[in-house]
Design a protein around this motif. Structure first.
Motif, PDB file in Angstrom:
ATOM      1  N   PRO A 228       0.840  -1.198   0.000  1.00 37.87           N
ATOM      2  CA  PRO A 228       0.000   0.000   0.000  1.00 37.87           C
ATOM      3  C   PRO A 228       0.877   1.250   0.000  1.00 37.87           C
ATOM      4  N   ALA A 229       0.471   2.245  -0.839  1.00 40.94           N
ATOM      5  CA  ALA A 229       1.348   3.398  -1.060  1.00 40.94           C
ATOM      6  C   ALA A 229       1.473   4.290   0.171  1.00 40.94           C
ATOM      7  N   ASN A 230       0.446   4.311   1.010  1.00 44.08           N
ATOM      8  CA  ASN A 230       0.491   5.198   2.180  1.00 44.08           C
ATOM      9  C   ASN A 230      -0.489   4.701   3.247  1.00 44.08           C
ATOM     10  N   ASP A 231      -0.532   5.405   4.363  1.00 44.68           N
ATOM     11  CA  ASP A 231      -1.386   4.976   5.478  1.00 44.68           C
ATOM     12  C   ASP A 231      -2.858   4.963   5.095  1.00 44.68           C
ATOM     13  N   VAL A 233      -4.224   4.238   2.176  1.00 44.29           N
ATOM     14  CA  VAL A 233      -4.521   3.017   1.415  1.00 44.29           C
ATOM     15  C   VAL A 233      -4.484   1.805   2.346  1.00 44.29           C
ATOM     16  N   ALA A 234      -3.457   1.752   3.196  1.00 43.46           N
ATOM     17  CA  ALA A 234      -3.346   0.616   4.120  1.00 43.46           C
ATOM     18  C   ALA A 234      -4.583   0.535   5.008  1.00 43.46           C
ATOM     19  N   GLY A 235      -5.030   1.691   5.507  1.00 45.25           N
ATOM     20  CA  GLY A 235      -6.211   1.723   6.372  1.00 45.25           C
ATOM     21  C   GLY A 235      -7.463   1.326   5.611  1.00 45.25           C
ATOM     22  N   PHE A 236      -7.545   1.763   4.364  1.00 41.56           N
ATOM     23  CA  PHE A 236      -8.735   1.477   3.575  1.00 41.56           C
ATOM     24  C   PHE A 236      -8.826  -0.007   3.230  1.00 41.56           C
ATOM     25  N   ILE A 237      -7.692  -0.606   2.996  1.00 39.76           N
ATOM     26  CA  ILE A 237      -7.665  -2.035   2.658  1.00 39.76           C
ATOM     27  C   ILE A 237      -8.070  -2.896   3.859  1.00 39.76           C
ATOM     28  N   GLY A 238      -7.682  -2.435   5.060  1.00 38.60           N
ATOM     29  CA  GLY A 238      -8.114  -3.152   6.252  1.00 38.60           C
ATOM     30  C   GLY A 238      -6.992  -3.940   6.893  1.00 38.60           C
ATOM     31  N   ALA A 239      -7.283  -4.438   8.083  1.00 38.55           N
ATOM     32  CA  ALA A 239      -6.240  -5.020   8.923  1.00 38.55           C
ATOM     33  C   ALA A 239      -5.741  -6.376   8.438  1.00 38.55           C
TER      34      ALA A 239
END
Ligand SMILES: Nc1ncnc2c1ncn2[C@@H]1O[C@H](COP(=O)(O)OP(=O)(O)OP(=O)(O)O)[C@@H](O)[C@H]1O
Ligand SMILES: [Mg+2]
Length: 365
Positions: A228-231, A233-239
């Motif tokens: 994921p390019a940034n926080d 995207v990482a947050g949107f994708i999920g844990a």
């Protein structure tokens, strides 16, 4: 190819819905626009068929600037499916599907005949052709919406949250259906959703939008999960993206372990210890259930079988990914996932630790 080159859309009230978007959708691919509500997905999509004009930048379809093309002509080559299916309530299903071919000048008769074929293609019973949209279920209406967009055989398909109004089971079916159709038709599809799982399942590439209409990442699903390019995207994708990333890893070469199993008729008189798990197979070799027992003797027709029967976990099939392999092991009450062949017959057991070992090996390659 659809190409956005520094495209911005600012509405008259000052809202920037799409901010400096640069992105290419190659021919024959399915690209998903995903992101939270209000991030400019619909606006971006509607600029493609000129329902909305960009404020700045250039949007081209097959090299032609869309703002310089006759919008009516442009839209004939672009199918459009919206969330509510957008069907005409006073027209029968078949005529809804035949709309664009009739507009293009085909006779109603020819268009209806073709419409019936397209209906079959999207999994709709042609017997529904003479109903009105209100006489269909939500999922059927969505399929009619897809059929209508396909009927004109446009090279480009725009789909704006087409499956959001149906229950999760129907939604999965429609997703699988669109993948099947796409593997035959190779359209250039832009698909909008706010559901990241849907995006990852169906997209060749996924564009993640953030607040203010700023594109955050445009990548293949596997790359989104692994890098994921940034926080945001990482947050949107999920844990649990690590787990979900396993779906893009092949499971060839995974060892299969012996499973203690009995054919269903042999259960009579079987004695099991407290920790013993036995897979009961049907006479045709397909799995029926895992059983264990606290030392009791099982009787096929007696109550004790049913007391101690636990339906098995998920199955692992030949083409499945490491994700499914791990799930089969984790969901099995015995800890041994059940692998079956193409005919559904049990071929062996899968251990979770083998999945992790396979992952480690693939990472080192
Ligand atoms: N006609 C309009 N005038 C002013 N602002 C608008 C107009 N249409 C949309 N917007 C705003 O532009 C932004 C992007 O809207 P858009 O419909 O493209 O979002 P979206 O990502 O499709 O959202 P959703 O997931 O809710 O459908 C939002 O802030 C919205 O309020
Ligand atoms: Mg929208």
């Amino acid at each position: 190819m659809i190409s956005f080159d520094h495209v911005t859309k600012r509405y008259p009230d000052g809202t920037v819905a799409v901010d400096d978007l640069t992105l290419e959708v190659p021919d024959g691919t399915l690209t998903v626009f995903v992101g939270p509500s209000g991030c400019g997905k619909t606006t971006s999509m509607r600029m493609i068929n000129r329902m909305i004009d960009p404020t700045a930048g250039t949007l081209t379809v097959d090299g032609n600037d869309v703002t310089k093309v006759d919008p009516v002509k442009l839209r004939l080559g672009i199918g459009y499916v919206i969330q509510s299916a957008g069907l005409m309530p006073h027209q029968r299903v078949v005529d809804n599907v035949a709309t664009v071919p009739v507009l293009k000048g085909e006779s109603r008769r020819t268009a209806r005949k073709a419409a019936l074929q397209v209906m079959e293609r999207v999994g709709l019973d042609p017997q529904l052709a003479n109903r009105y949209p209100a006489q269909l279920s939500g999922g059927q209406q969505q399929r009619v919406g897809v059929a209508r967009a396909l009927a004109a055989d446009p090279p480009i398909l725009l789909m704006d949250e087409p499956f959001s109004a149906v229950d999760p089971v129907v939604r999965e079916e429609l997703q699988t259906e669109i993948l099947r159709l796409q593997s035959e038709l190779h359209k250039t599809i832009v698909f909008v959703t706010h559901d990241i799982d849907e995006a990852i399942k169906i997209g060749d590439k996924v564009a993640v939008f953030g607040r203010g209409g700023v594109l955050q990442q445009y990548d293949q699903p596997a790359r989104l999960l692994s890098n994921p390019a940034n926080d945001f995207v990482a947050g949107f994708i999920g844990a649990d993206r690590g787990y979900r990333g396993l779906q893009f890893r092949h499971a060839t070469g995974l060892p299969l372990h012996d499973i203690r199993s009995v054919a269903e008729p042999e259960i009579d008189g079987l004695t099991l210890g407290p920790k013993d798990w036995v897979l009961v197979n049907k006479p045709d070799g397909t799995p029926y259930a895992w059983i264990n027992a606290d030392g009791v003797t099982l009787h096929r027709d007696g109550k004790s079988l049913y007391d101690s029967t636990i339906a098995g976990g998920s199955l692992f099939r030949p083409e499945d990914s490491l994700r499914q392999a791990l799930d089969s092991a984790l969901s099995s009450p015995s800890g041994l996932g059940v692998a079956v062949d193409d005919d559904g017959r049990v071929v062996g057991g899968i251990l979770a630790e083998d999945v992790l070992a396979a992952l480690k090996k693939q990472r080192q390659q």
